[in-house]
Design a protein around this motif. Sequence first.
Motif, PDB file in Angstrom:
ATOM      1  N   PRO A   1      -1.176 -22.882  -3.750  1.00  0.00           N
ATOM      2  CA  PRO A   1      -2.642 -22.808  -3.800  1.00  0.00           C
ATOM      3  C   PRO A   1      -3.334 -23.527  -2.653  1.00  0.00           C
ATOM      4  CG  PRO A   1      -1.814 -24.312  -5.480  1.00  0.00           C
ATOM      5  CD  PRO A   1      -0.619 -23.605  -4.913  1.00  0.00           C
ATOM      6  N   ASN A   2      -2.607 -24.348  -1.899  1.00  0.00           N
ATOM      7  CA  ASN A   2      -3.203 -24.979  -0.726  1.00  0.00           C
ATOM      8  C   ASN A   2      -3.359 -23.996   0.430  1.00  0.00           C
ATOM      9  OD1 ASN A   2      -3.450 -27.720  -1.696  1.00  0.00           O
ATOM     10  ND2 ASN A   2      -1.222 -27.818  -1.620  1.00  0.00           N
ATOM     11  N   TYR A   3      -2.705 -22.856   0.325  1.00  0.00           N
ATOM     12  CA  TYR A   3      -2.836 -21.798   1.325  1.00  0.00           C
ATOM     13  C   TYR A   3      -3.790 -20.743   0.775  1.00  0.00           C
ATOM     14  CZ  TYR A   3       1.034 -23.707   4.049  1.00  0.00           C
ATOM     15  OH  TYR A   3       1.811 -24.518   4.826  1.00  0.00           O
ATOM     16  N   VAL A   4      -4.963 -20.634   1.376  1.00  0.00           N
ATOM     17  CA  VAL A   4      -5.956 -19.666   0.918  1.00  0.00           C
ATOM     18  C   VAL A   4      -5.584 -18.295   1.455  1.00  0.00           C
ATOM     19  CG1 VAL A   4      -8.376 -18.963   1.007  1.00  0.00           C
ATOM     20  CG2 VAL A   4      -7.773 -21.400   0.764  1.00  0.00           C
ATOM     21  N   LYS A   5      -5.458 -17.341   0.537  1.00  0.00           N
ATOM     22  CA  LYS A   5      -5.110 -15.966   0.918  1.00  0.00           C
ATOM     23  C   LYS A   5      -6.381 -15.108   1.029  1.00  0.00           C
ATOM     24  CE  LYS A   5      -2.375 -17.455  -1.639  1.00  0.00           C
ATOM     25  NZ  LYS A   5      -1.884 -18.861  -1.889  1.00  0.00           N
ATOM     26  N   VAL A   6      -6.302 -14.066   1.843  1.00  0.00           N
ATOM     27  CA  VAL A   6      -7.432 -13.160   1.991  1.00  0.00           C
ATOM     28  C   VAL A   6      -6.925 -11.720   1.927  1.00  0.00           C
ATOM     29  CG1 VAL A   6      -7.304 -13.373   4.521  1.00  0.00           C
ATOM     30  CG2 VAL A   6      -9.370 -12.455   3.470  1.00  0.00           C
ATOM     31  N   ALA A   7      -7.668 -10.880   1.193  1.00  0.00           N
ATOM     32  CA  ALA A   7      -7.408  -9.444   1.150  1.00  0.00           C
ATOM     33  C   ALA A   7      -8.489  -8.752   1.971  1.00  0.00           C
ATOM     34  CB  ALA A   7      -7.429  -8.943  -0.292  1.00  0.00           C
ATOM     35  N   VAL A   8      -8.087  -7.739   2.735  1.00  0.00           N
ATOM     36  CA  VAL A   8      -9.022  -7.061   3.640  1.00  0.00           C
ATOM     37  C   VAL A   8      -8.999  -5.557   3.427  1.00  0.00           C
ATOM     38  CG1 VAL A   8      -8.886  -8.839   5.429  1.00  0.00           C
ATOM     39  CG2 VAL A   8      -7.249  -6.941   5.456  1.00  0.00           C
ATOM     40  N   ASP A   9     -10.069  -4.899   3.886  1.00  0.00           N
ATOM     41  CA  ASP A   9     -10.104  -3.439   3.831  1.00  0.00           C
ATOM     42  C   ASP A   9      -9.495  -2.842   5.103  1.00  0.00           C
ATOM     43  OD1 ASP A   9     -12.019  -3.544   5.865  1.00  0.00           O
ATOM     44  OD2 ASP A   9     -13.720  -3.123   4.541  1.00  0.00           O
ATOM     45  N   LYS A  10      -9.574  -1.533   5.250  1.00  0.00           N
ATOM     46  CA  LYS A  10      -8.952  -0.867   6.394  1.00  0.00           C
ATOM     47  C   LYS A  10      -9.589  -1.251   7.726  1.00  0.00           C
ATOM     48  CE  LYS A  10      -7.313   3.211   3.880  1.00  0.00           C
ATOM     49  NZ  LYS A  10      -7.394   4.687   3.767  1.00  0.00           N
ATOM     50  N   ASN A  11     -10.817  -1.748   7.675  1.00  0.00           N
ATOM     51  CA  ASN A  11     -11.516  -2.146   8.893  1.00  0.00           C
ATOM     52  C   ASN A  11     -11.447  -3.647   9.146  1.00  0.00           C
ATOM     53  OD1 ASN A  11     -12.489   0.514   9.564  1.00  0.00           O
ATOM     54  ND2 ASN A  11     -13.920   0.317   7.848  1.00  0.00           N
ATOM     55  N   MET A  12     -10.568  -4.313   8.415  1.00  0.00           N
ATOM     56  CA  MET A  12     -10.362  -5.754   8.543  1.00  0.00           C
ATOM     57  C   MET A  12     -11.590  -6.575   8.129  1.00  0.00           C
ATOM     58  SD  MET A  12      -7.294  -6.502   9.214  1.00  0.00           S
ATOM     59  CE  MET A  12      -5.769  -5.741   9.763  1.00  0.00           C
ATOM     60  N   ASN A  13     -12.369  -6.019   7.207  1.00  0.00           N
ATOM     61  CA  ASN A  13     -13.430  -6.803   6.576  1.00  0.00           C
ATOM     62  C   ASN A  13     -12.877  -7.447   5.309  1.00  0.00           C
ATOM     63  OD1 ASN A  13     -15.692  -6.156   8.337  1.00  0.00           O
ATOM     64  ND2 ASN A  13     -15.542  -4.086   7.508  1.00  0.00           N
ATOM     65  N   SER A  14     -13.259  -8.683   5.063  1.00  0.00           N
ATOM     66  CA  SER A  14     -12.740  -9.402   3.909  1.00  0.00           C
ATOM     67  C   SER A  14     -13.227  -8.782   2.605  1.00  0.00           C
ATOM     68  CB  SER A  14     -13.186 -10.868   3.959  1.00  0.00           C
ATOM     69  OG  SER A  14     -14.602 -10.960   3.948  1.00  0.00           O
ATOM     70  N   LEU A  15     -12.311  -8.672   1.648  1.00  0.00           N
ATOM     71  CA  LEU A  15     -12.646  -8.227   0.296  1.00  0.00           C
ATOM     72  C   LEU A  15     -12.712  -9.414  -0.670  1.00  0.00           C
ATOM     73  CD1 LEU A  15     -10.291  -5.113   0.119  1.00  0.00           C
ATOM     74  CD2 LEU A  15     -12.797  -5.086   0.290  1.00  0.00           C
ATOM     75  N   PHE A  16     -11.773 -10.356  -0.501  1.00  0.00           N
ATOM     76  CA  PHE A  16     -11.763 -11.538  -1.365  1.00  0.00           C
ATOM     77  C   PHE A  16     -10.875 -12.612  -0.762  1.00  0.00           C
ATOM     78  CE2 PHE A  16     -10.870 -13.967  -5.342  1.00  0.00           C
ATOM     79  CZ  PHE A  16     -12.193 -14.237  -5.670  1.00  0.00           C
ATOM     80  N   PHE A  17     -11.220 -13.853  -1.058  1.00  0.00           N
ATOM     81  CA  PHE A  17     -10.411 -15.010  -0.692  1.00  0.00           C
ATOM     82  C   PHE A  17      -9.991 -15.710  -1.975  1.00  0.00           C
ATOM     83  CE2 PHE A  17     -13.332 -14.229   2.748  1.00  0.00           C
ATOM     84  CZ  PHE A  17     -12.609 -14.480   3.908  1.00  0.00           C
ATOM     85  N   SER A  18      -8.751 -16.178  -2.031  1.00  0.00           N
ATOM     86  CA  SER A  18      -8.294 -16.852  -3.248  1.00  0.00           C
ATOM     87  C   SER A  18      -7.120 -17.784  -2.949  1.00  0.00           C
ATOM     88  CB  SER A  18      -7.866 -15.843  -4.305  1.00  0.00           C
ATOM     89  OG  SER A  18      -7.488 -16.519  -5.501  1.00  0.00           O
ATOM     90  N   ARG A  19      -7.050 -18.836  -3.762  1.00  0.00           N
ATOM     91  CA  ARG A  19      -5.868 -19.706  -3.733  1.00  0.00           C
ATOM     92  C   ARG A  19      -4.730 -19.089  -4.548  1.00  0.00           C
ATOM     93  NH1 ARG A  19      -7.227 -24.472  -1.456  1.00  0.00           N
ATOM     94  NH2 ARG A  19      -9.460 -24.881  -1.268  1.00  0.00           N
ATOM     95  N   SER A  20      -5.051 -18.102  -5.374  1.00  0.00           N
ATOM     96  CA  SER A  20      -4.035 -17.359  -6.104  1.00  0.00           C
ATOM     97  C   SER A  20      -3.388 -16.329  -5.182  1.00  0.00           C
ATOM     98  CB  SER A  20      -4.650 -16.649  -7.312  1.00  0.00           C
ATOM     99  OG  SER A  20      -5.243 -17.570  -8.193  1.00  0.00           O
ATOM    100  N   VAL A  21      -2.334 -15.701  -5.664  1.00  0.00           N
ATOM    101  CA  VAL A  21      -1.657 -14.669  -4.888  1.00  0.00           C
ATOM    102  C   VAL A  21      -2.485 -13.389  -4.940  1.00  0.00           C
ATOM    103  CG1 VAL A  21       0.431 -13.291  -4.656  1.00  0.00           C
ATOM    104  CG2 VAL A  21       0.595 -15.680  -5.378  1.00  0.00           C
ATOM    105  N   ILE A  22      -2.994 -12.974  -3.798  1.00  0.00           N
ATOM    106  CA  ILE A  22      -3.688 -11.677  -3.719  1.00  0.00           C
ATOM    107  C   ILE A  22      -3.160 -10.916  -2.512  1.00  0.00           C
ATOM    108  CG2 ILE A  22      -5.803 -12.256  -4.942  1.00  0.00           C
ATOM    109  CD1 ILE A  22      -7.145 -12.734  -2.221  1.00  0.00           C
ATOM    110  N   PRO A  23      -2.819  -9.632  -2.702  1.00  0.00           N
ATOM    111  CA  PRO A  23      -2.795  -8.909  -3.979  1.00  0.00           C
ATOM    112  C   PRO A  23      -1.608  -9.343  -4.836  1.00  0.00           C
ATOM    113  CG  PRO A  23      -1.899  -7.539  -2.253  1.00  0.00           C
ATOM    114  CD  PRO A  23      -2.402  -8.776  -1.573  1.00  0.00           C
TER     115      PRO A  23
END
Length: 239
Positions: free
Chosen positions: A137-159
């Motif tokens: 959880p100390n590593y913040v993960k980010v999920a992005v769309d096809k254009n590399m725009n952020s969808l969400f940031f989380s300390r949980s595993v995403i996706p």
Amino acid sequence: MIKVAMIPARYAATRFPAKLMQKLGEKTVIRHTYDNTVATGLFDIVYVVTDSEIIYQEISEHGGKVLMSIKEHQSGSDRIAEAALQIQADIIVNVQGDEPFVRREPLEKLLKVFEDEHVQVASLMQVLIDDKLINDPNYVKVAVDKNMNSLFFSRSVIPYPRDKEAKTIYYEHIGVYAFRKDILLQFTQWEMTALEAAEKVECLRYLENGIPLKMVVTDYMGIEIDTPADLERAASLLS
């Protein structure tokens, strides 16, 4: 465009107090960060923004540009927004004070996305491969769309890998931001949002107010100094 780098620098870090004033070779951590940011040649001016007289003197006595933060702040973005009111700038890059091995290439890629007038905020990310880090959880993960725009940031595993056979890329968010000045000033006027409060990830405030971050893939910029062990690892790179 006037491009300014700002380095927020707190003295009283929770996990490693006074880490920015620790010696790394011949210079302190904060001077390495400042000098290497200047050396990129990307910015019209570079400032350290600090709440500490000690850090202020460290930078000013060695010929650097430094601004004193007047208020208490919840985040580095809030600290540099206060300072931004005093200066002329179109694009402001927030460089973390505890990352002394700043390199030109990632910051150059970050600035380039602002050639698109629709981009308001941008940030860096790197690919995570190690399962231990992906689940940390100390590593913040980010999920992005096809254009590399952020969808969400989380300390949980995403996706979440429900399908173990699916080819999934995991990205770690690296906390180096670039903003148009106007949106940075707006950020500080917004209340802390529910997701931001839950995750303790400040960039969620942008998403909850309808502002995506343009994410830029890069190699890691170096070692982030969070612990004495990090400082030892950083020192080994100098030798």
